[in-house]
Design an enzyme around this catalytic site. Sequence first.
Site, PDB file in Angstrom:
ATOM      1  N   HIS A   1      76.900  73.823   4.622  1.00 52.18           N
ATOM      2  CA  HIS A   1      75.781  73.118   3.996  1.00 52.18           C
ATOM      3  C   HIS A   1      75.585  73.565   2.545  1.00 52.18           C
ATOM      4  O   HIS A   1      75.233  72.760   1.679  1.00 52.18           O
ATOM      5  CB  HIS A   1      74.498  73.356   4.780  1.00 52.18           C
ATOM      6  CG  HIS A   1      74.419  72.558   6.048  1.00 52.18           C
ATOM      7  ND1 HIS A   1      73.434  72.749   6.985  1.00 52.18           N
ATOM      8  CD2 HIS A   1      75.203  71.562   6.534  1.00 52.18           C
ATOM      9  CE1 HIS A   1      73.616  71.910   7.992  1.00 52.18           C
ATOM     10  NE2 HIS A   1      74.679  71.188   7.732  1.00 52.18           N
TER      11      HIS A   1
ATOM     12  N   GLU B   1      66.218  73.814  19.420  1.00 54.39           N
ATOM     13  CA  GLU B   1      66.869  74.877  18.658  1.00 54.39           C
ATOM     14  C   GLU B   1      65.966  76.088  18.439  1.00 54.39           C
ATOM     15  O   GLU B   1      65.883  76.639  17.344  1.00 54.39           O
ATOM     16  CB  GLU B   1      67.384  74.329  17.315  1.00 54.39           C
ATOM     17  CG  GLU B   1      68.509  75.151  16.705  1.00 54.39           C
ATOM     18  CD  GLU B   1      69.102  74.542  15.456  1.00 54.39           C
ATOM     19  OE1 GLU B   1      69.292  75.276  14.483  1.00 54.39           O
ATOM     20  OE2 GLU B   1      69.360  73.324  15.466  1.00 54.39           O
TER      21      GLU B   1
ATOM     22  N   LYS C   1      68.738  65.510  17.098  1.00 54.43           N
ATOM     23  CA  LYS C   1      68.389  66.018  15.773  1.00 54.43           C
ATOM     24  C   LYS C   1      68.556  64.906  14.750  1.00 54.43           C
ATOM     25  O   LYS C   1      69.633  64.329  14.620  1.00 54.43           O
ATOM     26  CB  LYS C   1      69.272  67.219  15.403  1.00 54.43           C
ATOM     27  CG  LYS C   1      68.897  68.491  16.134  1.00 54.43           C
ATOM     28  CD  LYS C   1      69.874  69.609  15.867  1.00 54.43           C
ATOM     29  CE  LYS C   1      69.766  70.151  14.470  1.00 54.43           C
ATOM     30  NZ  LYS C   1      70.611  71.356  14.273  1.00 54.43           N
TER      31      LYS C   1
ATOM     32  N   ASN D   1      75.465  75.861  14.951  1.00 53.09           N
ATOM     33  CA  ASN D   1      75.480  75.972  13.499  1.00 53.09           C
ATOM     34  C   ASN D   1      76.677  76.766  12.987  1.00 53.09           C
ATOM     35  O   ASN D   1      76.769  77.043  11.787  1.00 53.09           O
ATOM     36  CB  ASN D   1      74.189  76.640  13.000  1.00 53.09           C
ATOM     37  CG  ASN D   1      72.980  75.759  13.202  1.00 53.09           C
ATOM     38  OD1 ASN D   1      73.044  74.543  13.037  1.00 53.09           O
ATOM     39  ND2 ASN D   1      71.864  76.358  13.584  1.00 53.09           N
TER      40      ASN D   1
ATOM     41  N   HIS E   1      78.200  76.065   9.639  1.00 54.72           N
ATOM     42  CA  HIS E   1      77.329  75.161   8.898  1.00 54.72           C
ATOM     43  C   HIS E   1      76.504  75.849   7.814  1.00 54.72           C
ATOM     44  O   HIS E   1      76.105  75.203   6.849  1.00 54.72           O
ATOM     45  CB  HIS E   1      76.391  74.427   9.867  1.00 54.72           C
ATOM     46  CG  HIS E   1      77.076  73.339  10.633  1.00 54.72           C
ATOM     47  ND1 HIS E   1      78.131  73.590  11.485  1.00 54.72           N
ATOM     48  CD2 HIS E   1      76.873  71.999  10.676  1.00 54.72           C
ATOM     49  CE1 HIS E   1      78.540  72.439  12.014  1.00 54.72           C
ATOM     50  NE2 HIS E   1      77.792  71.462  11.535  1.00 54.72           N
TER      51      HIS E   1
ATOM     52  N   GLU F   1      84.416  69.215  13.646  1.00 55.71           N
ATOM     53  CA  GLU F   1      83.368  69.459  14.639  1.00 55.71           C
ATOM     54  C   GLU F   1      83.963  69.609  16.042  1.00 55.71           C
ATOM     55  O   GLU F   1      83.409  70.317  16.887  1.00 55.71           O
ATOM     56  CB  GLU F   1      82.335  68.333  14.617  1.00 55.71           C
ATOM     57  CG  GLU F   1      81.467  68.308  13.375  1.00 55.71           C
ATOM     58  CD  GLU F   1      80.409  69.414  13.326  1.00 55.71           C
ATOM     59  OE1 GLU F   1      80.259  70.163  14.325  1.00 55.71           O
ATOM     60  OE2 GLU F   1      79.726  69.522  12.298  1.00 55.71           O
TER      61      GLU F   1
ATOM     62  N   ARG G   1      54.579  55.995  14.817  1.00 52.48           N
ATOM     63  CA  ARG G   1      54.505  57.256  15.566  1.00 52.48           C
ATOM     64  C   ARG G   1      55.585  57.376  16.643  1.00 52.48           C
ATOM     65  O   ARG G   1      55.462  58.169  17.572  1.00 52.48           O
ATOM     66  CB  ARG G   1      53.113  57.462  16.181  1.00 52.48           C
ATOM     67  CG  ARG G   1      51.999  57.597  15.143  1.00 52.48           C
ATOM     68  CD  ARG G   1      50.714  58.078  15.781  1.00 52.48           C
ATOM     69  NE  ARG G   1      49.685  58.251  14.770  1.00 52.48           N
ATOM     70  CZ  ARG G   1      48.781  57.346  14.449  1.00 52.48           C
ATOM     71  NH1 ARG G   1      48.801  56.161  15.058  1.00 52.48           N
ATOM     72  NH2 ARG G   1      47.879  57.585  13.532  1.00 52.48           N
TER      73      ARG G   1
ATOM     74  N   LYS H   1      78.099  69.868  24.426  1.00 51.48           N
ATOM     75  CA  LYS H   1      76.869  69.815  23.639  1.00 51.48           C
ATOM     76  C   LYS H   1      75.673  69.478  24.516  1.00 51.48           C
ATOM     77  O   LYS H   1      74.576  70.010  24.314  1.00 51.48           O
ATOM     78  CB  LYS H   1      76.987  68.806  22.500  1.00 51.48           C
ATOM     79  CG  LYS H   1      75.745  68.851  21.600  1.00 51.48           C
ATOM     80  CD  LYS H   1      75.924  68.196  20.264  1.00 51.48           C
ATOM     81  CE  LYS H   1      74.672  68.391  19.399  1.00 51.48           C
ATOM     82  NZ  LYS H   1      74.777  67.705  18.087  1.00 51.48           N
TER      83      LYS H   1
ATOM     84  N   HIS I   1      81.362  66.010   5.223  1.00 46.79           N
ATOM     85  CA  HIS I   1      80.671  67.059   5.970  1.00 46.79           C
ATOM     86  C   HIS I   1      81.658  67.931   6.749  1.00 46.79           C
ATOM     87  O   HIS I   1      81.589  69.167   6.707  1.00 46.79           O
ATOM     88  CB  HIS I   1      79.663  66.423   6.938  1.00 46.79           C
ATOM     89  CG  HIS I   1      78.971  67.404   7.832  1.00 46.79           C
ATOM     90  ND1 HIS I   1      78.084  68.354   7.364  1.00 46.79           N
ATOM     91  CD2 HIS I   1      79.050  67.601   9.185  1.00 46.79           C
ATOM     92  CE1 HIS I   1      77.642  69.081   8.366  1.00 46.79           C
ATOM     93  NE2 HIS I   1      78.216  68.644   9.480  1.00 46.79           N
TER      94      HIS I   1
ATOM     95  N   ARG J   1      70.672  77.071  21.052  1.00 45.17           N
ATOM     96  CA  ARG J   1      71.286  75.907  20.410  1.00 45.17           C
ATOM     97  C   ARG J   1      71.789  76.212  19.008  1.00 45.17           C
ATOM     98  O   ARG J   1      72.671  75.514  18.489  1.00 45.17           O
ATOM     99  CB  ARG J   1      70.300  74.733  20.387  1.00 45.17           C
ATOM    100  CG  ARG J   1      70.885  73.453  19.803  1.00 45.17           C
ATOM    101  CD  ARG J   1      69.982  72.259  20.004  1.00 45.17           C
ATOM    102  NE  ARG J   1      70.523  71.079  19.328  1.00 45.17           N
ATOM    103  CZ  ARG J   1      70.020  69.854  19.439  1.00 45.17           C
ATOM    104  NH1 ARG J   1      68.970  69.636  20.194  1.00 45.17           N
ATOM    105  NH2 ARG J   1      70.573  68.843  18.799  1.00 45.17           N
TER     106      ARG J   1
END
Length: 356
Positions: A252, A237, A143, A245, A248, A185, A121, A227, A265, A241
């Site tokens: 993606h 997000e 993330k 993206n 992206h 990036e 957990r 960031k 990427h 935030r």
Amino acid sequence: MEVVNVELGERAYPIYVGAGCLRELGSRLAETWCETRVAVVTNSTIANLYLEPAVSALAAARFEPAVIQIPDGEEHKNLAWLAFVYDRLIDAGIDRGGAVIALGGGVVGDLTGFAAATYMRGISCVQVPTTLLAQIDASVGGKTAINHPAGKNLIGAFKQPRFVLADVECLQSLPRREFVAGLAEVVKTAAILDARLFALLESELAAVLRQDRDLLIDVVRTCCQLKALVVAEDETEGGYRAILNFGHTVGHAIESLTDYTTFLHGEAVAMGMVAATRVSHRLGICDREVVARVTSLLQRCGLPIEIPADLHRDALALAMRTDKKARGGSIKFVCLEEIGTTRFERLTCEDIVRHI
């Protein structure tokens, strides 16, 4: 060594940026509350380069590191290798007082962070990014995720690290293609948040490409600061935030359609940024100069700017519909107004591919 603080109240943490600071991994971990039994997750490539100094730094600070090694490559960021990490953590006797250290690029960081978020957990994690992409983006903000055949990063959690340790000397061992992919990036961060940084990249790109140490530390620190400000305002997000993206959504989709094996990427994101800037222009949101500057800088970096012709628009639209940001067939798409300024537009996937 530079220090950037991510201000998240009780979840706040520092990002250490410097040259040769990997040797401080053990002493920095000792400054936090952590039991001696820890695990280092890395991949086969990074293990040959940086595992020994990382383990030695931990041992010098009286930690007992277990090593968990996974194969290199985005295709291994999945449920099967996540289960492998769980098994090795159990075998090593890591409990909730220990920590998991991600030593590697974005794949290692994402997989390890998600394992830390869910094992028992939740246990502590530390990010030690060894690629440019991971140092300025993937390791910062909490993330974490793994991929699913239906889409990238569909299964994940937010898990802030105890700290991030970014040693720019690790970037010297990167293959040229991977370093350049990481620059995508950097360009993204500058394009959406900092016109000064964008202009610096335009004027000093040759020095960045030859990895001038002081300039690289400045670039990594600046990207982390930018960031960190975004994450502090919107940790999970829920709104702002999502500007991160930029590029992206299309990127993606390109990765998914090519099974994460054709493009790195950053290369997919570069094509996605050019596409997003063209969409912005065709919707009347930015002028031609913005499109030209973004396209030119990415091209000068050595990044691809055109989506391959064999990736048909209908397939791209279908791939975007499975994106985790899609809602009811539309996406909160990040558009560029000018360098350093963005805005959101709610667009259907068909609208996006029509304008790219």
